[in-house]
Design a protein around this motif. Structure first.
Motif, PDB file in Angstrom:
ATOM      1  N   ARG A 180      -4.593  -8.657   7.677  1.00  0.00           N
ATOM      2  CA  ARG A 180      -6.053  -8.651   7.685  1.00  0.00           C
ATOM      3  C   ARG A 180      -6.613  -9.879   6.978  1.00  0.00           C
ATOM      4  O   ARG A 180      -7.552 -10.519   7.469  1.00  0.00           O
ATOM      5  CB  ARG A 180      -6.574  -7.376   7.020  1.00  0.00           C
ATOM      6  N   GLU A 181      -6.053 -10.228   5.821  1.00  0.00           N
ATOM      7  CA  GLU A 181      -6.603 -11.342   5.059  1.00  0.00           C
ATOM      8  C   GLU A 181      -6.291 -12.685   5.713  1.00  0.00           C
ATOM      9  O   GLU A 181      -7.103 -13.615   5.647  1.00  0.00           O
ATOM     10  CB  GLU A 181      -6.074 -11.294   3.626  1.00  0.00           C
ATOM     11  N   ILE A 182      -5.136 -12.802   6.353  1.00  0.00           N
ATOM     12  CA  ILE A 182      -4.839 -14.034   7.093  1.00  0.00           C
ATOM     13  C   ILE A 182      -5.811 -14.191   8.256  1.00  0.00           C
ATOM     14  O   ILE A 182      -6.305 -15.293   8.537  1.00  0.00           O
ATOM     15  CB  ILE A 182      -3.378 -14.029   7.584  1.00  0.00           C
ATOM     16  N   ARG A 183      -6.106 -13.076   8.943  1.00  0.00           N
ATOM     17  CA  ARG A 183      -7.062 -13.125  10.044  1.00  0.00           C
ATOM     18  C   ARG A 183      -8.432 -13.561   9.533  1.00  0.00           C
ATOM     19  O   ARG A 183      -9.129 -14.361  10.181  1.00  0.00           O
ATOM     20  CB  ARG A 183      -7.149 -11.751  10.709  1.00  0.00           C
ATOM     21  N   GLN A 184      -8.823 -13.056   8.387  1.00  0.00           N
ATOM     22  CA  GLN A 184     -10.115 -13.443   7.819  1.00  0.00           C
ATOM     23  C   GLN A 184     -10.141 -14.917   7.431  1.00  0.00           C
ATOM     24  O   GLN A 184     -11.155 -15.592   7.596  1.00  0.00           O
ATOM     25  CB  GLN A 184     -10.433 -12.557   6.613  1.00  0.00           C
ATOM     26  N   LEU A 185      -9.025 -15.421   6.907  1.00  0.00           N
ATOM     27  CA  LEU A 185      -8.957 -16.840   6.565  1.00  0.00           C
ATOM     28  C   LEU A 185      -9.084 -17.716   7.803  1.00  0.00           C
ATOM     29  O   LEU A 185      -9.776 -18.744   7.783  1.00  0.00           O
ATOM     30  CB  LEU A 185      -7.631 -17.133   5.851  1.00  0.00           C
ATOM     31  N   VAL A 186      -8.434 -17.304   8.901  1.00  0.00           N
ATOM     32  CA  VAL A 186      -8.513 -18.064  10.155  1.00  0.00           C
ATOM     33  C   VAL A 186      -9.941 -18.038  10.692  1.00  0.00           C
ATOM     34  O   VAL A 186     -10.475 -19.067  11.126  1.00  0.00           O
ATOM     35  CB  VAL A 186      -7.523 -17.490  11.186  1.00  0.00           C
ATOM     36  N   GLN A 187     -10.570 -16.856  10.662  1.00  0.00           N
ATOM     37  CA  GLN A 187     -11.942 -16.751  11.137  1.00  0.00           C
ATOM     38  C   GLN A 187     -12.888 -17.586  10.300  1.00  0.00           C
ATOM     39  O   GLN A 187     -13.801 -18.231  10.826  1.00  0.00           O
ATOM     40  CB  GLN A 187     -12.374 -15.286  11.137  1.00  0.00           C
ATOM     41  N   ARG A 188     -12.674 -17.592   9.000  1.00  0.00           N
ATOM     42  CA  ARG A 188     -13.539 -18.375   8.116  1.00  0.00           C
ATOM     43  C   ARG A 188     -13.379 -19.866   8.370  1.00  0.00           C
ATOM     44  O   ARG A 188     -14.339 -20.623   8.301  1.00  0.00           O
ATOM     45  CB  ARG A 188     -13.221 -18.056   6.660  1.00  0.00           C
ATOM     46  N   ARG A 189     -12.164 -20.278   8.679  1.00  0.00           N
ATOM     47  CA  ARG A 189     -11.905 -21.695   8.945  1.00  0.00           C
ATOM     48  C   ARG A 189     -12.522 -22.117  10.287  1.00  0.00           C
ATOM     49  O   ARG A 189     -12.995 -23.250  10.414  1.00  0.00           O
ATOM     50  CB  ARG A 189     -10.401 -21.935   8.968  1.00  0.00           C
ATOM     51  N   GLN A 190     -12.547 -21.185  11.255  1.00  0.00           N
ATOM     52  CA  GLN A 190     -13.069 -21.515  12.577  1.00  0.00           C
ATOM     53  C   GLN A 190     -14.585 -21.409  12.640  1.00  0.00           C
ATOM     54  O   GLN A 190     -15.213 -21.989  13.517  1.00  0.00           O
ATOM     55  CB  GLN A 190     -12.441 -20.588  13.619  1.00  0.00           C
TER      56      GLN A 190
ATOM     57  N   PRO B 141      -1.789 -12.734   0.956  1.00  0.00           N
ATOM     58  CA  PRO B 141      -0.908 -13.741   1.553  1.00  0.00           C
ATOM     59  C   PRO B 141      -0.065 -14.486   0.517  1.00  0.00           C
ATOM     60  O   PRO B 141       1.110 -14.811   0.776  1.00  0.00           O
ATOM     61  CB  PRO B 141      -1.884 -14.694   2.261  1.00  0.00           C
ATOM     62  N   VAL B 142      -0.643 -14.760  -0.639  1.00  0.00           N
ATOM     63  CA  VAL B 142       0.107 -15.444  -1.700  1.00  0.00           C
ATOM     64  C   VAL B 142       1.243 -14.563  -2.186  1.00  0.00           C
ATOM     65  O   VAL B 142       2.375 -15.028  -2.393  1.00  0.00           O
ATOM     66  CB  VAL B 142      -0.827 -15.819  -2.867  1.00  0.00           C
ATOM     67  N   LEU B 143       0.964 -13.267  -2.360  1.00  0.00           N
ATOM     68  CA  LEU B 143       1.999 -12.323  -2.786  1.00  0.00           C
ATOM     69  C   LEU B 143       3.131 -12.258  -1.770  1.00  0.00           C
ATOM     70  O   LEU B 143       4.311 -12.288  -2.132  1.00  0.00           O
ATOM     71  CB  LEU B 143       1.398 -10.927  -2.961  1.00  0.00           C
ATOM     72  N   ALA B 144       2.778 -12.143  -0.492  1.00  0.00           N
ATOM     73  CA  ALA B 144       3.792 -11.983   0.552  1.00  0.00           C
ATOM     74  C   ALA B 144       4.717 -13.192   0.624  1.00  0.00           C
ATOM     75  O   ALA B 144       5.948 -13.039   0.740  1.00  0.00           O
ATOM     76  CB  ALA B 144       3.112 -11.755   1.901  1.00  0.00           C
ATOM     77  N   LEU B 145       4.167 -14.386   0.550  1.00  0.00           N
ATOM     78  CA  LEU B 145       4.997 -15.591   0.602  1.00  0.00           C
ATOM     79  C   LEU B 145       5.941 -15.650  -0.586  1.00  0.00           C
ATOM     80  O   LEU B 145       7.140 -15.977  -0.443  1.00  0.00           O
ATOM     81  CB  LEU B 145       4.104 -16.836   0.641  1.00  0.00           C
ATOM     82  N   SER B 146       5.434 -15.338  -1.765  1.00  0.00           N
ATOM     83  CA  SER B 146       6.276 -15.364  -2.956  1.00  0.00           C
ATOM     84  C   SER B 146       7.410 -14.343  -2.852  1.00  0.00           C
ATOM     85  O   SER B 146       8.559 -14.626  -3.218  1.00  0.00           O
ATOM     86  CB  SER B 146       5.430 -15.084  -4.200  1.00  0.00           C
ATOM     87  N   LEU B 147       7.105 -13.158  -2.328  1.00  0.00           N
ATOM     88  CA  LEU B 147       8.124 -12.116  -2.232  1.00  0.00           C
ATOM     89  C   LEU B 147       9.173 -12.444  -1.178  1.00  0.00           C
ATOM     90  O   LEU B 147      10.349 -12.081  -1.333  1.00  0.00           O
ATOM     91  CB  LEU B 147       7.456 -10.771  -1.920  1.00  0.00           C
ATOM     92  N   LEU B 148       8.765 -13.103  -0.100  1.00  0.00           N
ATOM     93  CA  LEU B 148       9.745 -13.561   0.885  1.00  0.00           C
ATOM     94  C   LEU B 148      10.735 -14.531   0.250  1.00  0.00           C
ATOM     95  O   LEU B 148      11.950 -14.449   0.474  1.00  0.00           O
ATOM     96  CB  LEU B 148       9.036 -14.221   2.070  1.00  0.00           C
ATOM     97  N   LEU B 149      10.216 -15.458  -0.544  1.00  0.00           N
ATOM     98  CA  LEU B 149      11.084 -16.415  -1.244  1.00  0.00           C
ATOM     99  C   LEU B 149      11.904 -15.717  -2.330  1.00  0.00           C
ATOM    100  O   LEU B 149      12.999 -16.169  -2.676  1.00  0.00           O
ATOM    101  CB  LEU B 149      10.239 -17.532  -1.844  1.00  0.00           C
ATOM    102  N   ALA B 150      11.385 -14.600  -2.868  1.00  0.00           N
ATOM    103  CA  ALA B 150      12.107 -13.866  -3.900  1.00  0.00           C
ATOM    104  C   ALA B 150      13.419 -13.290  -3.376  1.00  0.00           C
ATOM    105  O   ALA B 150      14.416 -13.227  -4.111  1.00  0.00           O
ATOM    106  CB  ALA B 150      11.233 -12.742  -4.457  1.00  0.00           C
ATOM    107  N   THR B 151      13.434 -12.864  -2.113  1.00  0.00           N
ATOM    108  CA  THR B 151      14.677 -12.319  -1.564  1.00  0.00           C
ATOM    109  C   THR B 151      15.770 -13.377  -1.556  1.00  0.00           C
ATOM    110  O   THR B 151      16.931 -13.088  -1.853  1.00  0.00           O
ATOM    111  CB  THR B 151      14.440 -11.788  -0.143  1.00  0.00           C
ATOM    112  N   GLY B 152      15.377 -14.611  -1.215  1.00  0.00           N
ATOM    113  CA  GLY B 152      16.353 -15.699  -1.249  1.00  0.00           C
ATOM    114  C   GLY B 152      16.809 -16.024  -2.658  1.00  0.00           C
ATOM    115  O   GLY B 152      17.990 -16.299  -2.895  1.00  0.00           O
ATOM    116  N   SER B 153      15.883 -15.984  -3.617  1.00  0.00           N
ATOM    117  CA  SER B 153      16.248 -16.287  -5.000  1.00  0.00           C
ATOM    118  C   SER B 153      17.180 -15.215  -5.567  1.00  0.00           C
ATOM    119  O   SER B 153      18.057 -15.514  -6.385  1.00  0.00           O
ATOM    120  CB  SER B 153      14.997 -16.412  -5.869  1.00  0.00           C
TER     121      SER B 153
END
Length: 495
Positions: free
Chosen positions: A479-489, A359-371
C-alpha cells in the motif's frame, strides 16, 4: 525525491527547547538502565551455569562441602542451560503480560511515578536474585522463577512510559530520525550492562548484579525528581497544538486506510461534541482496532524473538561455540548493539524522507536474512565475527527499534485518537507486549533447538522468523509503495 520542509529550513531543531533535550536524555537514561540490568543476566550465564552444575571447575570453590552440595541444582551443564532458557521465557512472558497492563495504567496515572517505581523496585528484585542469593548460598529453582516473574512485571513499566513521554514532547515532524536515535537507549543499555558486568565478573557474578542494580536504583531516583512528562506541565503547547508543517502531517505514516480518499480527518474516538473535550484514555479494545496496530504487533512478535535471542544468548553462543573467555564474549557482543544503533537512526531518517515506514522496514529485513546466513558461518576470528555481528545488528536491531519506538508513537498519535493524549502508552504496550510474547516463546525454543539440533538450526529458525515479519507487514508495504508511486506521478498544483 523532494526534501521535506522540516529538513530544508532547519525548523525541526528550532522548535526544541532545553526541556526537550532534558526529556530526551532522562528517558534515554531510564530505559538504558532497564536494559543494562537485563543484559547482566545474559552476560553471566556461563558463570551461573558453572555455579549450578557439579563440574570439576566448581569443586575447586572454597566452600564447605555441605554448602557446595546444596548449590548443585543440575546434574549437567545441559540442564543448567535449559533452565536459563526457561528463566528467559518466564521473564519475557511476565514482561509481555505486564506491558498490556502497564500501558493501561500509565495512561491513567502520572508517568513519572510509574516509571520511577518500576526502576527502583526492579533494581531491588535484581539485587536479591543475583547478589543476595549468592551471598547467602541460597539456591532454589522455584525462588528464581518467582523473582524473575516479578522482575518481568516491574520492568514492563519502562517502555510504555518512556515512549509516551517522548510522544508527548516530540511531534510527527522528524519523528523517525529522533526516535531512531533515541531508541538506541536499549542498545546503549546493553553495552553499559556488558561493560559493567565484564569489569567486575572476576570477583564473582553476584557483583555484576550488585553494580547494575545500584545504578538502576539511583536512576529511578533521578527520574522521580527530574522528569517532566509533558510540555503542558510547564505551560508549553503540546505537540497536538503545533502548527503542521505540511497538509498531511497528521496522517499516520503507516496509513491503515484502504483508500486515502476515504480518510476522515475530523473523526476521533473521543467525543468532540463538547467545546472543551475531556481528555480521556482510550480503551484496550479501541487501541487494538486502530489502523496498523495488529499487523505491526504480529510482525514485532516475530522480529523481537530474533532480536532478543541475540540479546539473551549471544555472549553464551560466543563463549560456547568458539571457546572464548566469557568476559571477551561479553565485550564482543557489544558490536551487535552498535549495528542496531546505526541501523535504527539511519533507517528512521530515510523513513522521514519517504514519509513512509513499511518499505524501509521490508528492505532491511530482506537484507537481514542474508546477514543471518553470513553470521552463522562466521569463522573463529574475533574481527570478522564483530563485523558480521554489527551488520546483523544493523538489519535486525534497526527495524526492531523503529517498530517499538517511532512506529508505536505514530500509531498512538494518529488522527483517529486526536483529542486523547492518553493513547500512547496503551498502544505501545500492545505492540511491545505482543512482541514480548513472541520473544518469550522463542527463548525456550532457542535453548531446545540448540540442545537437540545445534546452533546452525537456531539460525535457520531466526531466518524463518525474520521472513514471517516481512509477511505480516507486506500489505502495508504494498500500500505504501503504491502511495509513493502515485505521489511521484501526481503533478504539483502550482500551475
Amino acid at each position: 525525491m523532494a526534501w521535506p520542509d522540516n529538513f530544508q529550513r532547519g525548523t525541526l531543531m528550532s522548535r526544541f527547547s532545553h526541556h526537550h533535550v532534558v526529556v530526551f536524555l532522562l528517558t534515554f537514561l531510564s530505559y538504558s538502565l532497564f536494559h543494562a540490568s537485563r543484559k547482566t543476566f545474559s552476560n553471566v550465564k556461563v558463570s551461573i551455569s558453572k555455579q549450578w552444575t557439579p563440574t570439576a571447575f566448581n569443586k575447586s570453590a572454597e566452600l564447605p562441602v555441605e554448602i557446595w552440595n546444596s548449590s548443585h541444582l543440575f546434574p549437567s551443564a545441559e540442564g543448567a542451560t535449559l533452565f536459563l532458557g526457561t528463566l528467559d521465557t518466564i521473564f519475557l512472558f511476565s514482561y509481555a503480560v505486564g506491558l498490556f497492563i502497564s500501558g493501561i495504567i500509565a495512561d491513567r496515572l502520572n508517568l513519572r511515578y510509574v516509571l520511577s517505581f518500576g526502576m527502583c523496585s526492579s533494581a531491588l528484585v535484581v539485587f536479591v536474585f543475583g547478589t543476595v542469593t549468592e551471598w547467602l548460598h541460597f539456591y532454589n529453582k522455584w525462588f528464581y522463577c518467582f523473582l524473575w516473574t516479578i522482575n518481568g512485571l516491574l520492568q514492563s513499566t519502562g517502555w510504555p512510559c518512556v515512549v509516551a513521554v517522548m510522544g508527548n514532547w516530540f511531534g510527527k515532524a522528524g519523528r523517525g530520525v529522533i526516535f531512531g536515535l533515541w531508541s538506541a537507549c536499549a542498545s546503549v543499555g546493553n553495552i553499559l550492562g556488558a561493560v559493567l558486568a565484564s569489569s567486575v565478573l572476576q570477583f564473582g557474578y553476584e557483583y555484576a548484579f550488585l553494580v547494575t542494580a545500584s545504578v538502576q536504583f539511583a536512576g529511578g531516583v533521578v527520574i522521580f525528581f527530574g522528569l517532566l512528562v509533558s510540555p503542558e506541565e510547564i505551560g508549553l503547547p503540546g505537540v497536538e497544538a503545533e502548527k503542521p508543517c505540511e497538509e498531511d502531517t497528521h496522517r499516520p505514516l503507516m496509513n491503515g486506510a484502504e483508500n486515502e480518499d476515504e480518510y476522515e480527518p475530523n473523526y476521533s474516538i473521543q467525543d468532540r461534541g463538547a467545546a472543551v473535550p475531556q481528555v480521556k484514555a482510550i480503551s484496550f479494545g479501541q487501541a487494538c482496532c486502530l489502523p496498523g496496530v495488529v499487523p505491526y504487533s504480529l510482525a514485532y512478535a516475530c522480529l523481537k524473538l530474533v532480536n532478543y535471542s541475540f540479546f539473551f544468548w549471544l555472549p553464551f553462543y560466543l563463549s560456547k561455540n568458539f571457546k572464548w573467555k566469557e568476559a571477551e564474549a561479553d565485550q564482543l557482543s557489544i558490536w551487535y548493539d552498535v549495528g542496531g544503533i546505526i541501523g535504527g537512526t539511519l533507517q528512521g531518517f530515510i523513513s522521514d524522507l519517504l514519509q513512509k515506514r513499511a518499505p524501509v522496514l521490508a528492505l532491511s529485513l530482506l537484507l537481514a536474512t542474508g546477514s543471518l546466513v553470513g553470521y552463522s558461518r562466521s569463522p573463529d576470528n574475533k574481527s570478522i565475527n564483530a563485523l558480521l555481528m554489527a551488520v546483523t545488528g544493523f538489519f535486525i536491531g534497526g527495524p526492531s527499534n523503529m517498530i517499538s519506538s517511532a512506529i508505536s508513537a505514530d500509531l498512538g498519535r494518529q488522527e483517529l485518537v486526536r483529542g486523547s493524549s492518553e493513547a500512547l502508552a496503551t498502544v505501545t504496550g500492545i505492540v511491545d507486549g505482543t512482541g514480548s510474547i513472541g520473544a518469550a516463546a522463542g527463548q525456550y525454543l532457542v535453548s531446545l533447538i540448540q540442545d537437540k539440533l545445534g546452533w546452525m538450526w537456531v539460525f535457520y529458525f531466526f531466518i524463518l522468523m525474520t521472513s514471517c515479519t516481512i509477511v505480516f507487514i507486506l500489505p502495508l508495504v504494498v500500500r505504501e509503495i503504491r502511495q509513493l508511486v502515485q505521489r511521484r506521478q501526481t503533478p504539483t498544483a502550482s500551475d
